[in-house]
Design an enzyme around this catalytic site. Structure first.
Site, PDB file in Angstrom:
ATOM      1  N   HIS A   1       7.629 -18.392  54.097  1.00  0.00           N
ATOM      2  CA  HIS A   1       8.458 -17.751  53.076  1.00  0.00           C
ATOM      3  C   HIS A   1       8.443 -18.618  51.828  1.00  0.00           C
ATOM      4  O   HIS A   1       9.203 -19.582  51.724  1.00  0.00           O
ATOM      5  CB  HIS A   1       9.883 -17.551  53.611  1.00  0.00           C
ATOM      6  CG  HIS A   1      10.792 -16.805  52.684  1.00  0.00           C
ATOM      7  ND1 HIS A   1      11.935 -16.171  53.127  1.00  0.00           N
ATOM      8  CD2 HIS A   1      10.756 -16.579  51.346  1.00  0.00           C
ATOM      9  CE1 HIS A   1      12.557 -15.612  52.103  1.00  0.00           C
ATOM     10  NE2 HIS A   1      11.857 -15.850  50.992  1.00  0.00           N
TER      11      HIS A   1
ATOM     12  N   HIS B   1       7.551 -18.208  47.510  1.00  0.00           N
ATOM     13  CA  HIS B   1       7.132 -17.426  46.334  1.00  0.00           C
ATOM     14  C   HIS B   1       6.371 -18.358  45.411  1.00  0.00           C
ATOM     15  O   HIS B   1       6.933 -19.367  44.962  1.00  0.00           O
ATOM     16  CB  HIS B   1       8.349 -16.860  45.608  1.00  0.00           C
ATOM     17  CG  HIS B   1       9.235 -16.021  46.489  1.00  0.00           C
ATOM     18  ND1 HIS B   1       9.144 -14.652  46.535  1.00  0.00           N
ATOM     19  CD2 HIS B   1      10.207 -16.365  47.380  1.00  0.00           C
ATOM     20  CE1 HIS B   1      10.027 -14.175  47.398  1.00  0.00           C
ATOM     21  NE2 HIS B   1      10.692 -15.199  47.935  1.00  0.00           N
TER      22      HIS B   1
ATOM     23  N   HIS C   1      12.379  -8.965  52.485  1.00  0.00           N
ATOM     24  CA  HIS C   1      13.645  -9.691  52.386  1.00  0.00           C
ATOM     25  C   HIS C   1      14.763  -8.734  52.797  1.00  0.00           C
ATOM     26  O   HIS C   1      14.815  -7.600  52.305  1.00  0.00           O
ATOM     27  CB  HIS C   1      13.907 -10.124  50.939  1.00  0.00           C
ATOM     28  CG  HIS C   1      13.105 -11.295  50.475  1.00  0.00           C
ATOM     29  ND1 HIS C   1      11.754 -11.354  50.555  1.00  0.00           N
ATOM     30  CD2 HIS C   1      13.499 -12.471  49.905  1.00  0.00           C
ATOM     31  CE1 HIS C   1      11.327 -12.507  50.052  1.00  0.00           C
ATOM     32  NE2 HIS C   1      12.365 -13.210  49.652  1.00  0.00           N
TER      33      HIS C   1
ATOM     34  N   GLU D   1      19.917 -11.206  53.066  1.00  0.00           N
ATOM     35  CA  GLU D   1      20.183 -12.449  52.325  1.00  0.00           C
ATOM     36  C   GLU D   1      21.558 -12.282  51.671  1.00  0.00           C
ATOM     37  O   GLU D   1      22.512 -12.957  52.059  1.00  0.00           O
ATOM     38  CB  GLU D   1      19.081 -12.684  51.275  1.00  0.00           C
ATOM     39  CG  GLU D   1      19.267 -13.947  50.441  1.00  0.00           C
ATOM     40  CD  GLU D   1      18.214 -14.092  49.315  1.00  0.00           C
ATOM     41  OE1 GLU D   1      17.585 -13.095  48.948  1.00  0.00           O
ATOM     42  OE2 GLU D   1      18.078 -15.230  48.797  1.00  0.00           O
TER      43      GLU D   1
ATOM     44  N   ASP E   1      11.182 -21.116  50.201  1.00  0.00           N
ATOM     45  CA  ASP E   1      11.493 -20.003  49.291  1.00  0.00           C
ATOM     46  C   ASP E   1      10.985 -20.261  47.867  1.00  0.00           C
ATOM     47  O   ASP E   1       9.905 -19.801  47.508  1.00  0.00           O
ATOM     48  CB  ASP E   1      13.004 -19.705  49.312  1.00  0.00           C
ATOM     49  CG  ASP E   1      13.336 -18.264  48.951  1.00  0.00           C
ATOM     50  OD1 ASP E   1      12.420 -17.463  48.771  1.00  0.00           O
ATOM     51  OD2 ASP E   1      14.542 -17.935  48.875  1.00  0.00           O
ATOM     52  N   ASP E   2      11.774 -20.983  47.061  1.00  0.00           N
ATOM     53  CA  ASP E   2      11.405 -21.284  45.670  1.00  0.00           C
ATOM     54  C   ASP E   2      11.666 -22.766  45.409  1.00  0.00           C
ATOM     55  O   ASP E   2      12.641 -23.132  44.740  1.00  0.00           O
ATOM     56  CB  ASP E   2      12.251 -20.423  44.719  1.00  0.00           C
ATOM     57  CG  ASP E   2      12.039 -18.943  44.959  1.00  0.00           C
ATOM     58  OD1 ASP E   2      11.006 -18.409  44.531  1.00  0.00           O
ATOM     59  OD2 ASP E   2      12.901 -18.326  45.623  1.00  0.00           O
TER      60      ASP E   2
HETATM   61  N1  HPA Z   1      15.348 -13.420  47.264  1.00  0.00           N
HETATM   62  C1  HPA Z   1      14.902 -12.311  46.658  1.00  0.00           C
HETATM   63  N2  HPA Z   1      13.917 -12.338  45.775  1.00  0.00           N
HETATM   64  C2  HPA Z   1      13.338 -13.498  45.503  1.00  0.00           C
HETATM   65  C3  HPA Z   1      13.754 -14.667  46.097  1.00  0.00           C
HETATM   66  C4  HPA Z   1      14.807 -14.618  47.032  1.00  0.00           C
HETATM   67  O1  HPA Z   1      15.260 -15.618  47.634  1.00  0.00           O
HETATM   68  N3  HPA Z   1      12.975 -15.651  45.584  1.00  0.00           N
HETATM   69  C5  HPA Z   1      12.107 -15.083  44.729  1.00  0.00           C
HETATM   70  N4  HPA Z   1      12.334 -13.777  44.663  1.00  0.00           N
HETATM   71 ZN    ZN Z   2      12.350 -15.261  49.107  1.00  0.00          ZN
END
Ligand code: HPA
Ligand code: ZN
Length: 334
Positions: free
Chosen positions: A15, A17, A195, A198, A276-277
């Protein structure tokens, strides 16, 4: 000691991006290279802006940052930097999401984006020994017709794309909105992930499973609010790609000590740890492992399980999965 164990154990990242790996230093460099004006004057200002109260708050900053990515070489440099970093943390395989609509909507061609990313993936496989696959993610704040458009634009590059996913603003944009495009992607032979859970409710996880037919759930934290759903994802071994530092920074959890990862493990859920990021949330995969391990007192057994899960939950074929799983065996604490 746990630190060394986390650093050296082979793992996969599921996971991630690629736009979320844009470090402030590279953002400045690309802004200058491409003559793009940023809203920040200094690193200091950037770091201050990375103080998010929720997902949307982050997404606004993340999409603005991506505006410096213009040319194929920019996408190459971004992807190469991530792959080098991941390999240095003993990530042997990674499944990279990219958001093509973020770029095509501001006039950057799909081919520019994917050719740059793909070239870096190939070079990294050869030079660093890290394998990677691509997941094309639809932006859920846009409509299904836009998602169909980008899927069709991507088709000439089908052999470079393993799966499709769904990201961006969750609440108000349920999986059901993308039922038809996921159906077509499935028929075309793509693997599917989304996703869900969350910020959105457990119903969105149900929809992702029942209407989109995804094989994995990205995040999935809120599944635990629904007993029947928890039992289903445990029984069907649906992988959840959990992202502790993301959850902390986006206020999905108040404190890592309240993070549900340990509970997920104890309920028998098929969980993995991911970043994630990482450029926005304060750490790559090993920082995620380390901080969540410290907060929840995870054991070597837990970390070994999470590392093995990461290969098992990947989209790799069984042979490659087994080859990578074998490399974890020497870390078996038992
Ligand atoms: N959630 C949804 N969209 C996203 C995320 C995330 O954590 N990171 C980059 N785009
Ligand atoms: Zn994500």
């Amino acid at each position: 000691m746990l630190n060394d164990f986390i650093q050296t154990i082979p793992k996969a990242e599921l996971h991630l991006h690629i736009e979320g790996t844009l470090e402030p230093e590279l953002m400045f460099e690309l802004a200058q290279r491409n003559g793009v004006k940023l809203n920040y004057k200094s690193m200091e200002e950037i770091r201050k802006a990375y103080n998010f109260s929720n997902l949307q708050d982050f997404l606004d900053v993340y999409y603005a940052g991506a505006s410096v990515l213009q040319k194929e070489e920019d996408f190459y440099d971004l992807t190469w930097a991530y792959l080098e970093k991941a390999r240095s943390q003993n990530v042997l395989h990674t499944e990279i999401m990219f958001d093509p609509q973020t770029h095509t909507h501001r006039g950057v061609d799909f081919s520019t984006v994917i050719e740059g990313i793909h070239a870096a993936m190939k070079d990294a496989e050869k030079r660093l020994g890290i394998s990677s696959v691509l997941i094309l993610s639809f932006l859920r704040h846009l409509n299904e017709e836009n998602a169909f458009e980008i899927l069709h634009i991507a088709l000439p590059y089908k052999q470079w794309i393993m799966a499709v996913g769904l990201d961006s603003s969750e609440v108000g944009n349920p999986p059901s909105k993308f039922k038809n495009v996921f159906q077509e992607a499935k028929e075309l032979g793509f693997k599917l992930t989304a996703h869900a859970g969350e910020e959105g409710p457990p119903e969105y996880v149900w929809e992702a499973l029942d209407l989109l037919n995804v094989e994995r759930i990205d995040h999935g934290n809120r599944s635990l609010e629904d007993k029947r759903l928890t039992l289903k994802i445990a029984k069907q071994k649906i992988p959840l790609t959990v992202c502790p530092l993301s959850n902390l920074q986006l206020k999905v959890v108040k404190d890592l000590k309240e993070h549900p990862l340990k509970k997920m493990i104890s309920k028998g859920l098929f969980v993995t740890v991911n970043s994630d990021d990482p450029a926005y949330f304060g750490g790559y995969i090993n920082e995620n492992f380390l901080q969540i391990s410290n907060a929840l007192n995870l054991t070597k057994e837990d970390i070994f399980l999470l590392a093995q899960n990461s290969f098992r939950a990947s989209f790799l074929d069984e042979d490659r999965k087994n080859e990578l799983l074998k490399k974890t065996e020497e870390f078996n604490p038992n």
